[in-house]
Design an enzyme around this catalytic site. Structure first.
Site, PDB file in Angstrom:
ATOM      1  N   LYS A  29       0.835  -1.210   0.000  1.00 38.47           N
ATOM      2  CA  LYS A  29       0.000   0.000   0.000  1.00 38.47           C
ATOM      3  C   LYS A  29       0.864   1.253   0.000  1.00 38.47           C
ATOM      4  O   LYS A  29       0.673   2.154  -0.805  1.00 38.47           O
ATOM      5  CB  LYS A  29      -0.899  -0.006   1.245  1.00 38.47           C
ATOM      6  CG  LYS A  29      -1.557   1.323   1.556  1.00 38.47           C
ATOM      7  CD  LYS A  29      -2.519   1.228   2.716  1.00 38.47           C
ATOM      8  CE  LYS A  29      -1.960   1.610   4.048  1.00 38.47           C
ATOM      9  NZ  LYS A  29      -1.650   3.045   4.218  1.00 38.47           N
ATOM     10  N   ASN A  30       1.806   1.299   0.919  1.00 40.41           N
ATOM     11  CA  ASN A  30       2.563   2.549   1.094  1.00 40.41           C
ATOM     12  C   ASN A  30       3.558   2.810  -0.031  1.00 40.41           C
ATOM     13  O   ASN A  30       4.032   3.930  -0.188  1.00 40.41           O
ATOM     14  CB  ASN A  30       3.275   2.552   2.458  1.00 40.41           C
ATOM     15  CG  ASN A  30       2.292   2.715   3.599  1.00 40.41           C
ATOM     16  OD1 ASN A  30       1.113   2.928   3.379  1.00 40.41           O
ATOM     17  ND2 ASN A  30       2.789   2.598   4.820  1.00 40.41           N
ATOM     18  N   ARG A 103      -5.055  10.042   4.620  1.00 36.92           N
ATOM     19  CA  ARG A 103      -3.926  10.918   4.904  1.00 36.92           C
ATOM     20  C   ARG A 103      -2.944  11.020   3.724  1.00 36.92           C
ATOM     21  O   ARG A 103      -2.402  12.088   3.422  1.00 36.92           O
ATOM     22  CB  ARG A 103      -3.227  10.348   6.150  1.00 36.92           C
ATOM     23  CG  ARG A 103      -1.819  10.764   6.346  1.00 36.92           C
ATOM     24  CD  ARG A 103      -1.718  12.030   7.138  1.00 36.92           C
ATOM     25  NE  ARG A 103      -0.353  12.483   7.207  1.00 36.92           N
ATOM     26  CZ  ARG A 103       0.018  13.591   7.776  1.00 36.92           C
ATOM     27  NH1 ARG A 103      -0.873  14.373   8.340  1.00 36.92           N
ATOM     28  NH2 ARG A 103       1.274  13.933   7.804  1.00 36.92           N
ATOM     29  N   CYS A 127      -5.993   7.661   9.421  1.00 40.79           N
ATOM     30  CA  CYS A 127      -6.217   6.913  10.666  1.00 40.79           C
ATOM     31  C   CYS A 127      -5.990   7.811  11.876  1.00 40.79           C
ATOM     32  O   CYS A 127      -5.146   8.698  11.862  1.00 40.79           O
ATOM     33  CB  CYS A 127      -5.253   5.736  10.741  1.00 40.79           C
ATOM     34  SG  CYS A 127      -5.779   4.335   9.789  1.00 40.79           S
ATOM     35  N   ARG A 132      -1.082  14.508  13.338  1.00 39.12           N
ATOM     36  CA  ARG A 132      -0.433  14.290  12.048  1.00 39.12           C
ATOM     37  C   ARG A 132      -0.365  15.609  11.289  1.00 39.12           C
ATOM     38  O   ARG A 132      -1.056  15.806  10.294  1.00 39.12           O
ATOM     39  CB  ARG A 132      -1.162  13.191  11.261  1.00 39.12           C
ATOM     40  CG  ARG A 132      -1.133  11.867  11.998  1.00 39.12           C
ATOM     41  CD  ARG A 132      -1.681  10.733  11.175  1.00 39.12           C
ATOM     42  NE  ARG A 132      -0.673  10.143  10.310  1.00 39.12           N
ATOM     43  CZ  ARG A 132      -0.864   9.056   9.590  1.00 39.12           C
ATOM     44  NH1 ARG A 132      -2.019   8.442   9.621  1.00 39.12           N
ATOM     45  NH2 ARG A 132       0.091   8.561   8.827  1.00 39.12           N
ATOM     46  N   PRO A 133       0.462  16.527  11.769  1.00 42.69           N
ATOM     47  CA  PRO A 133       0.576  17.812  11.084  1.00 42.69           C
ATOM     48  C   PRO A 133       1.244  17.648   9.727  1.00 42.69           C
ATOM     49  O   PRO A 133       1.867  16.618   9.451  1.00 42.69           O
ATOM     50  CB  PRO A 133       1.453  18.640  12.024  1.00 42.69           C
ATOM     51  CG  PRO A 133       2.219  17.655  12.823  1.00 42.69           C
ATOM     52  CD  PRO A 133       1.400  16.411  12.890  1.00 42.69           C
ATOM     53  N   ILE A 134       1.137  18.673   8.877  1.00 43.97           N
ATOM     54  CA  ILE A 134       1.814  18.609   7.575  1.00 43.97           C
ATOM     55  C   ILE A 134       2.773  19.792   7.409  1.00 43.97           C
ATOM     56  O   ILE A 134       3.102  20.191   6.298  1.00 43.97           O
ATOM     57  CB  ILE A 134       0.810  18.526   6.390  1.00 43.97           C
ATOM     58  CG1 ILE A 134      -0.143  19.718   6.396  1.00 43.97           C
ATOM     59  CG2 ILE A 134       0.041  17.233   6.411  1.00 43.97           C
ATOM     60  CD1 ILE A 134      -0.928  19.825   5.092  1.00 43.97           C
ATOM     61  N   LEU A 136       5.928  19.988   7.769  1.00 40.44           N
ATOM     62  CA  LEU A 136       7.170  19.675   7.055  1.00 40.44           C
ATOM     63  C   LEU A 136       6.923  19.595   5.545  1.00 40.44           C
ATOM     64  O   LEU A 136       7.781  19.966   4.745  1.00 40.44           O
ATOM     65  CB  LEU A 136       7.771  18.362   7.557  1.00 40.44           C
ATOM     66  CG  LEU A 136       8.086  18.331   9.064  1.00 40.44           C
ATOM     67  CD1 LEU A 136       8.605  16.961   9.488  1.00 40.44           C
ATOM     68  CD2 LEU A 136       9.106  19.407   9.410  1.00 40.44           C
ATOM     69  N   ASP A 326       4.054   0.833  12.279  1.00 41.40           N
ATOM     70  CA  ASP A 326       2.867   0.172  11.734  1.00 41.40           C
ATOM     71  C   ASP A 326       2.704  -1.260  12.253  1.00 41.40           C
ATOM     72  O   ASP A 326       1.640  -1.865  12.083  1.00 41.40           O
ATOM     73  CB  ASP A 326       2.925   0.146  10.191  1.00 41.40           C
ATOM     74  CG  ASP A 326       2.632   1.518   9.604  1.00 41.40           C
ATOM     75  OD1 ASP A 326       2.210   2.415  10.357  1.00 41.40           O
ATOM     76  OD2 ASP A 326       2.832   1.692   8.390  1.00 41.40           O
ATOM     77  N   ILE A 348       7.100   7.246  17.148  1.00 40.06           N
ATOM     78  CA  ILE A 348       6.769   7.953  15.904  1.00 40.06           C
ATOM     79  C   ILE A 348       5.454   8.738  16.025  1.00 40.06           C
ATOM     80  O   ILE A 348       5.399   9.906  15.684  1.00 40.06           O
ATOM     81  CB  ILE A 348       6.691   6.979  14.705  1.00 40.06           C
ATOM     82  CG1 ILE A 348       8.003   6.184  14.568  1.00 40.06           C
ATOM     83  CG2 ILE A 348       6.375   7.721  13.408  1.00 40.06           C
ATOM     84  CD1 ILE A 348       9.230   7.005  14.213  1.00 40.06           C
ATOM     85  N   ARG A 418      -8.675  -1.093   4.429  1.00 36.95           N
ATOM     86  CA  ARG A 418      -7.880  -0.008   3.841  1.00 36.95           C
ATOM     87  C   ARG A 418      -6.481  -0.482   3.467  1.00 36.95           C
ATOM     88  O   ARG A 418      -5.827   0.144   2.625  1.00 36.95           O
ATOM     89  CB  ARG A 418      -7.749   1.137   4.844  1.00 36.95           C
ATOM     90  CG  ARG A 418      -9.059   1.808   5.164  1.00 36.95           C
ATOM     91  CD  ARG A 418      -8.830   2.974   6.063  1.00 36.95           C
ATOM     92  NE  ARG A 418      -7.822   3.856   5.474  1.00 36.95           N
ATOM     93  CZ  ARG A 418      -7.512   5.042   5.944  1.00 36.95           C
ATOM     94  NH1 ARG A 418      -8.131   5.498   7.000  1.00 36.95           N
ATOM     95  NH2 ARG A 418      -6.598   5.778   5.367  1.00 36.95           N
TER      96      ARG A 418
END
Ligand code: UD1
Length: 438
Positions: A29-30, A103, A127, A132-134, A136, A326, A348, A418
């Site tokens: 998936k990733n 995300r 999830c 989970r800021p963005i 960066l 994960d 993390i 998912r």
């Protein structure tokens, strides 16, 4: 088509059966998600083989279509073949319903800036595993010359021309590294990302783009400074490619922990070569035996001797190549079945212990304080109705159900769909009593 699309939202498990047999591992998936976004940069037709048949991939395909791309999904036994034709891409506004659902839609920003020079998008969903800021992502894109306006819940990014830059990331964020790579491929001049993420999915994105004509030097990603260098080229020099998606290290790890927990002997075929080292190391230290075949494409776990399965004192999640966040929830579920105490530190994400409440309801002895969970294993788990609140936590509850006495029902199992293409079919092949429904 995954079962979760058919509205059956629970998984039923009758536990206390060991696992045995062999199954192949699905596509990653990733790895597939950012590569699908990368297709936006290529003004032609790309073919991706071995894509997993999961809801997040369908969601990304819908996002691509919303821009004007033609996307064709062909189901095949070894994973879906997806053809993406982006010749008619025009639309820079991404629909909220898909962006909010996932995300990883955030990597469309870099791709759209590279392709159209503009993107309008809401803050991404995903999830519920902590903050989970963005920041960066936005920092990197601004360094490349994008102008960014935040309008309520929406982000509008625009760039007349992206220009190469030196970008030093305070943390090696996977998504931010991918976004910067995607935007830098067609920027003017050279971009150097320092402290870049080095997850295998980053390397796969670079390999895919290089195959399409990009000039990315990722050898430095493996050095302590984590350096990736992107020499910008003109968009028109990127050309059509076909690419094979690697298999999923997290799905493979989930099945290894399932076997460690339930007992048995299982072979996983078509694993991503060399990517399971930290996982196999922990499983071996917990008392199971691991054997790889000659070329490293198959792994067998032997976990029949239950008295040998023990907890080790401490494990922390960290960036690759260390133990992945994960797999932290699958590890917790397996630790409930091992003798002794395990402390797990989540380094993390800020809130990734939501599964603990459910494990405790099944009788597990697990406590949590801040980023540290303590499992005292060896207690009998009892089947219950438990609720999946996110993807990997949901898969971990399935593992707990395999070990519990009686019947476990994992509700809201749509989360599991998912990321896992065939969790019920795979575990059925391995001898579990498991099905969709209540
Ligand atoms: C990706 C994976 C996810 C995995 C994670 C860590 C995909 C689709 N998802 O997520 O499965 O769990 O890597 O290996 O590949 N952070 C910031 N600011 C940012 C970006 C991130 O503070 O702008 C923080 C996050 O809050 C988190 C940490 O950095 O605490 C790691 O996040 P990141 O590496 O970006 O993970 P994702 O790309 O979201």
């Amino acid at each position: 088509m995954t079962h979760f699309d058919k509205g059956s939202e629970s998984i039923w498990i009758e536990g206390k059966r060991s696992l045995s047999g062999r199954i192949p591992i699905q596509g990653s998936k990733n790895a597939a998600l950012p590569i699908l976004a990368a297709c936006m940069l290529i003004p032609g037709k790309c073919v991706l083989n071995g894509c997993p048949d999961i809801t997040d991939i369908k969601c990304m395909c819908s996002l691509l279509k919303s821009t004007g791309a033609e996307v064709d999904i062909n189901s095949a036994k070894a994973g879906n073949q997806i053809t993406i034709d982006t010749r008619n891409v025009r639309e820079h506004r991404l629909p909220e319903k898909y962006v909010s659902a996932m995300r990883s839609s955030v990597v469309m920003m870099g791709a759209m800036l590279g392709r159209l020079g503009e993107v309008y998008v809401n803050y991404p969903g995903g999830c519920v595993i902590g903050e989970r800021p963005i920041n960066l992502h936005l920092y990197g894109l601004e360094k490349l010359g994008a102008q960014i306006w935040i309008e309520g819940n929406h982000i509008h990014a625009y760039a007349d021309e992206l220009k190469g830059a030196v970008i030093d990331l305070p943390f090696p964020s996977v998504g931010a590294t991918q976004n910067i790579i995607l935007a830098a491929v067609t920027a003017q001049g050279t971009t150097i990302i320092k402290n870049a993420a080095r997850e295998p999915e980053i390397i796969e994105l670079c390999k895919f783009l290089n195959k399409a004509g990009a000039k990315i030097d990722y050898a430095g990603a493996f050095l302590p400074e984590g350096r990736i260098v992107i020499h910008g080229i003109e968009l028109s020099r990127l050309h059509e490619v076909s690419y094979e998606i690697i298999t999923d290290r997290i799905v493979a790890g989930t099945y290894l922990f399932a076997t460690l927990a339930a007992g048995g002997e299982v072979t996983l075929e078509n694993i991503p070569i060399g990517q399971l080292d930290s996982i196999c190391d922990i499983i071996t230290r917990m008392g199971a035996m691991i054997a790889l075949n000659e070329d490293g494409s198959e792994v067998t776990i032997y976990a029949n001797e239950r008295e040998k399965i023990i907890n080790i004192p401490y494990i922390e999640t960290q960036v690759y190549p260390a133990f992945p966040t994960d797999l932290q929830s699958p590890l917790l579920a397996a630790a409930c079945m091992a003798k002794g105490q395990l402390k797990v530190q989540e380094k993390i994400f800020t809130s990734r212990f939501r599964i603990v409440e459910e494990l405790r309801r099944m009788g597990a002895d697990v406590t949590v304080e801040k980023d540290l969970a303590v499992v005292t294993g060896g207690r009998e788990l009892e089947g219950r109705t438990v609720i999946a609140r996110e993807l990997r936590g949901g898969a971990a509850l399935v593992i707990a159900g395999l070990c519990a006495s009686g019947i476990t029902t994992v509700a809201d199992a749509g989360y599991i769909g998912r990321g896992y293409q065939n969790i019920v079919e795979d575990l059925t092949k391995l001898g579990a009593r498991i099905r969709y429904g209540n």
